[in-house]
Design an enzyme around this catalytic site. Structure first.
Site, mmCIF file in Angstrom:
data_model
loop_
_atom_site.group_PDB
_atom_site.id
_atom_site.type_symbol
_atom_site.label_atom_id
_atom_site.label_comp_id
_atom_site.label_asym_id
_atom_site.label_seq_id
_atom_site.Cartn_x
_atom_site.Cartn_y
_atom_site.Cartn_z
ATOM 1 N N ASP A 1 0.861 -1.179 0.000
ATOM 2 C CA ASP A 1 0.000 0.000 0.000
ATOM 3 C C ASP A 1 0.905 1.239 0.000
ATOM 4 O O ASP A 1 1.916 1.262 0.698
ATOM 5 C CB ASP A 1 -0.898 -0.013 1.239
ATOM 6 C CG ASP A 1 -2.027 0.992 1.162
ATOM 7 O OD1 ASP A 1 -1.735 2.209 1.082
ATOM 8 O OD2 ASP A 1 -3.193 0.575 1.180
ATOM 9 N N ILE A 2 0.534 2.254 -0.771
ATOM 10 C CA ILE A 2 1.368 3.464 -0.820
ATOM 11 C C ILE A 2 1.240 4.304 0.451
ATOM 12 O O ILE A 2 2.050 5.184 0.690
ATOM 13 C CB ILE A 2 1.085 4.335 -2.068
ATOM 14 C CG1 ILE A 2 -0.355 4.836 -2.078
ATOM 15 C CG2 ILE A 2 1.416 3.578 -3.334
ATOM 16 C CD1 ILE A 2 -0.618 5.894 -3.140
ATOM 17 N N HIS B 1 -9.912 -4.640 -3.991
ATOM 18 C CA HIS B 1 -8.613 -4.996 -3.430
ATOM 19 C C HIS B 1 -8.771 -5.352 -1.957
ATOM 20 O O HIS B 1 -9.540 -4.742 -1.231
ATOM 21 C CB HIS B 1 -7.575 -3.881 -3.611
ATOM 22 C CG HIS B 1 -7.981 -2.545 -3.091
ATOM 23 N ND1 HIS B 1 -8.875 -1.719 -3.749
ATOM 24 C CD2 HIS B 1 -7.603 -1.876 -1.973
ATOM 25 C CE1 HIS B 1 -9.031 -0.601 -3.057
ATOM 26 N NE2 HIS B 1 -8.272 -0.674 -1.965
#
Length: 152
Positions: A42-43, A110
């Site tokens: 995850d960013i 997701h």
């Protein structure tokens, strides 16, 4: 609309996850990649291990799913557990789930895999990623919902 390989809906050109899955966006390190799913970090991680398991076929979100998708969700969970183990995460202190619309930032299904869940900030643990809340549902909750739909 089915994809050319019959797996699911066609990719959306403007969808960042479709771009990552197709290789158009190459600056994302894939931790897992097969013909059905990809996994990457995850960013905006909320814990040491925060991964996204993404089906290559474009599905808008968890609310869109029906009982035909149970197998897909189970496979996503398996991929998530395997990636977490491979990366040294803790399967016991783990939260897996999906943001529930309208609280989704990317309109492509997701699964969030987060560990250690106990080390998330108060805000993330009790609001953003709170299990079975108005904004986030666990993988177990979603599977139960889909199985209930199947029975009715």
């Amino acid at each position: 609309m089915a994809s050319s390989n019959g797996v699911g809906p066609l990719p959306h050109e403007s969808c960042i996850f479709c771009q990552i899955a197709s290789g158009q966006k190459t600056d994302t390190e894939l931790l897992y990649n097969d013909e059905m799913y990809i996994c990457f970090r995850d960013i905006r991680p909320v814990a040491k291990h925060h991964y996204l398991i993404v089906p290559i076929a474009h599905h808008p979100d968890a609310k869109y799913l029906n009982p035909e998708h149970i197998g897909m969700i189970q496979q996503m969970i398996d991929v998530g557990k395997n990636v977490l183990k491979t990366q040294g995460g803790d399967l016991v202190d783990c939260r897996m789930g999906f943001h529930w619309p309208p609280f989704t930032t990317v309109k492509h299904l997701h699964l969030h895999v987060i560990s250690p869940a106990s080390q998330m900030s108060f805000l993330n643990r009790h609001f953003v990623y709170r299990a079975n809340s108005w904004a986030f549902v666990t993988h177990d909750w979603l599977l139960n919902r889909l199985n209930t739909m199947k029975q009715n």
